[in-house]
Design an enzyme around this catalytic site. Sequence first.
Site, PDB file in Angstrom:
ATOM      1  N   LYS A   1      -0.987 -14.359   4.903  1.00  0.00           N
ATOM      2  CA  LYS A   1      -1.056 -14.271   6.483  1.00  0.00           C
ATOM      3  C   LYS A   1      -2.138 -15.642   6.667  1.00  0.00           C
ATOM      4  O   LYS A   1      -3.167 -15.469   7.187  1.00  0.00           O
ATOM      5  CB  LYS A   1      -1.909 -13.116   6.832  1.00  0.00           C
ATOM      6  CG  LYS A   1      -1.758 -12.936   8.434  1.00  0.00           C
ATOM      7  CD  LYS A   1      -0.392 -12.730   9.342  1.00  0.00           C
ATOM      8  CE  LYS A   1      -0.628 -12.853  10.445  1.00  0.00           C
ATOM      9  NZ  LYS A   1       0.818 -12.851  11.457  1.00  0.00           N
TER      10      LYS A   1
ATOM     11  N   ASP B   1       0.885  -3.149  -1.075  1.00  0.00           N
ATOM     12  CA  ASP B   1       1.199  -1.594  -0.666  1.00  0.00           C
ATOM     13  C   ASP B   1       2.154  -1.404   0.451  1.00  0.00           C
ATOM     14  O   ASP B   1       2.919  -0.481   0.138  1.00  0.00           O
ATOM     15  CB  ASP B   1      -0.291  -1.039  -0.351  1.00  0.00           C
ATOM     16  CG  ASP B   1      -0.300   0.248  -0.164  1.00  0.00           C
ATOM     17  OD1 ASP B   1       0.222   1.047  -0.784  1.00  0.00           O
ATOM     18  OD2 ASP B   1      -0.813   0.740   1.083  1.00  0.00           O
TER      19      ASP B   1
ATOM     20  N   ASP C   1       4.261 -10.793   8.086  1.00  0.00           N
ATOM     21  CA  ASP C   1       5.110 -10.073   9.139  1.00  0.00           C
ATOM     22  C   ASP C   1       6.436 -10.650   9.121  1.00  0.00           C
ATOM     23  O   ASP C   1       7.501  -9.630   9.117  1.00  0.00           O
ATOM     24  CB  ASP C   1       4.327 -10.484  10.662  1.00  0.00           C
ATOM     25  CG  ASP C   1       4.275 -12.009  10.718  1.00  0.00           C
ATOM     26  OD1 ASP C   1       3.969 -12.618   9.856  1.00  0.00           O
ATOM     27  OD2 ASP C   1       3.687 -12.330  12.181  1.00  0.00           O
TER      28      ASP C   1
ATOM     29  N   TYR D   1      -9.193  -3.872  -0.182  1.00  0.00           N
ATOM     30  CA  TYR D   1      -9.446  -2.128  -1.071  1.00  0.00           C
ATOM     31  C   TYR D   1     -11.046  -2.290  -1.521  1.00  0.00           C
ATOM     32  O   TYR D   1     -11.539  -1.426  -1.816  1.00  0.00           O
ATOM     33  CB  TYR D   1      -8.515  -2.387  -1.895  1.00  0.00           C
ATOM     34  CG  TYR D   1      -7.274  -1.704  -1.362  1.00  0.00           C
ATOM     35  CD1 TYR D   1      -6.423  -2.341  -0.682  1.00  0.00           C
ATOM     36  CD2 TYR D   1      -6.679  -0.358  -2.011  1.00  0.00           C
ATOM     37  CE1 TYR D   1      -5.029  -1.841  -0.008  1.00  0.00           C
ATOM     38  CE2 TYR D   1      -5.288   0.076  -1.614  1.00  0.00           C
ATOM     39  CZ  TYR D   1      -4.794  -0.673  -0.510  1.00  0.00           C
ATOM     40  OH  TYR D   1      -3.644  -0.228  -0.273  1.00  0.00           O
TER      41      TYR D   1
ATOM     42  N   ASP E   1       6.432   0.402  -0.163  1.00  0.00           N
ATOM     43  CA  ASP E   1       7.023   1.565   0.726  1.00  0.00           C
ATOM     44  C   ASP E   1       8.084   1.063   1.514  1.00  0.00           C
ATOM     45  O   ASP E   1       9.153   1.731   1.495  1.00  0.00           O
ATOM     46  CB  ASP E   1       5.968   2.062   1.555  1.00  0.00           C
ATOM     47  CG  ASP E   1       5.207   3.249   1.017  1.00  0.00           C
ATOM     48  OD1 ASP E   1       4.814   3.126  -0.208  1.00  0.00           O
ATOM     49  OD2 ASP E   1       4.763   4.233   1.484  1.00  0.00           O
TER      50      ASP E   1
HETATM   51  C1  IPM Z   1      -0.343   3.298  -3.769  1.00  0.00           C
HETATM   52  C2  IPM Z   1      -1.339   4.193  -2.749  1.00  0.00           C
HETATM   53  C3  IPM Z   1      -2.694   3.844  -3.100  1.00  0.00           C
HETATM   54  C4  IPM Z   1      -2.913   2.584  -2.509  1.00  0.00           C
HETATM   55  C5  IPM Z   1      -3.699   4.581  -2.450  1.00  0.00           C
HETATM   56  C6  IPM Z   1      -3.698   6.234  -2.487  1.00  0.00           C
HETATM   57  C7  IPM Z   1      -5.165   4.268  -2.697  1.00  0.00           C
HETATM   58  O1  IPM Z   1      -0.748   4.096  -1.435  1.00  0.00           O
HETATM   59  O2  IPM Z   1      -0.586   3.336  -4.898  1.00  0.00           O
HETATM   60  O3  IPM Z   1       0.697   2.896  -3.127  1.00  0.00           O
HETATM   61  O4  IPM Z   1      -3.138   2.089  -1.486  1.00  0.00           O
HETATM   62  O5  IPM Z   1      -2.812   1.531  -3.519  1.00  0.00           O
HETATM   63 MN    MN Z   2       1.156   3.124  -1.065  1.00  0.00          MN
END
Ligand code: IPM
Ligand code: MN
Length: 347
Positions: A186, A242, A218, A135, A246
């Site tokens: 990884k 990240d 993975d 990042y 999700d």
């Molecule tokens: C998160 C988002 C951010 C990230 C983006 C919007 C920069 O996906 O907070 O999970 O990748 O950290």
């Molecule tokens: Mn995110």
Amino acid sequence: MLIAVLPGDGIGPEVAAEALRVLQALDLDLTFEEAPVGGAAYKAHGHPLPPGTLDLARHADAILFGAVGDPDCDALERALRPEQAILGLRRELGLFANLRPAKAFPELLGASALKPEIAAGIDLMIVRELTGDVYFGTPRGRRSTDVGLREGYDTMRYDEAEVSRIARLGFETARKRKGRLCSVDKANVLETSQLWRDVVIETSTDYPDVALTHMYVDNAAMQLVRDPGAFDVIVTGNLFGDILSDQASMCVGSIGLLPSASLDAAGKGLYEPIHGSAPDIAGKGKANPLATILSAAMMLRYSLGEPEAADRIEKAVATALAGGARTADLGGSLSTSEMGDRVLAAL
Ligand code: IPM
Ligand code: MN
Ligand code: NAD
């Protein structure tokens, strides 16, 4: 205590408004000051993180953040895109530690993408490093290859100090929970990850009471849907964290449920749902505000020294869910503010 409220874009303002109502109902000595951020700030002030917003975030005791991201801004040069606001806040405020808890709600097992008996066991904490990795690594950019092809490149990097400070937080977190830490990397392919693994192992000598395991990312993605209940604390880098968070959200039931805390070395924090600005449902009153409401609870617990108030919010959310409150993402028909009403009623 001063709370900076940065609603942002898309559903950000819709979900932040509900969290704010819940905080205001608590009868605590809190002052709120709002400032523009993301695409909204770009449109009003020409920058996604205007100096006034950064100043407010710096001197506030904690930050409540909605979401940033606006399709209108996707063609802007990267430095002006809405996402730079959240990345800039993380970097400027040194918010290196991102805590993303994922816990099953017994009432919501039917909403999980997993079989209910598998989803029932979920109670994990993702400790995601937030100010390093690919990042923020340099060099990065676009260039032309020798044969004139367009090329994009980024740099994945961590130094040992960055790894050991997040590893320590992972161990400390595991110590307060079930005592199990899984470091995700990884290392079979990446130098960055091999350093990560070496440093995590070195750090582990200070935490003999914590059971440390290592997993390739993975495999971790696979195990997270095969048997999520096997995880206690996961510590991982910025990019892997990240993605896995999700994924964890749908194991619980919806991305609209998972909160997060982003902390600096002194425990000051920014609190936001893990989801984004959801342009597909923005302005329709469809967003689930629970992730943001639960982020407000984390703020009370981690930055404001009000653990009982945090408990009250979390119990109110559970009560609302037990009473059948459901937004569209959970298969129901409540609007964003109606879900807020149900939490307030339970409070
Ligand atoms: C998160 C988002 C951010 C990230 C983006 C919007 C920069 O996906 O907070 O999970 O990748 O950290
Ligand atoms: Mn995110
Ligand atoms: P997203 O999280 O915004 O949305 C993904 C999907 O989940 C969409 O279908 C959306 O409708 C749904 N969703 C998200 N939150 C929800 C909620 N509270 N209730 C119900 N449904 C919800 O991810 P995306 O679509 O990949 O990204 C949209 C924008 O948000 C992009 O500009 C992205 O960069 C940004 N983003 C910002 C943050 C942040 O501010 N921290 C986080 C992630 C993405």
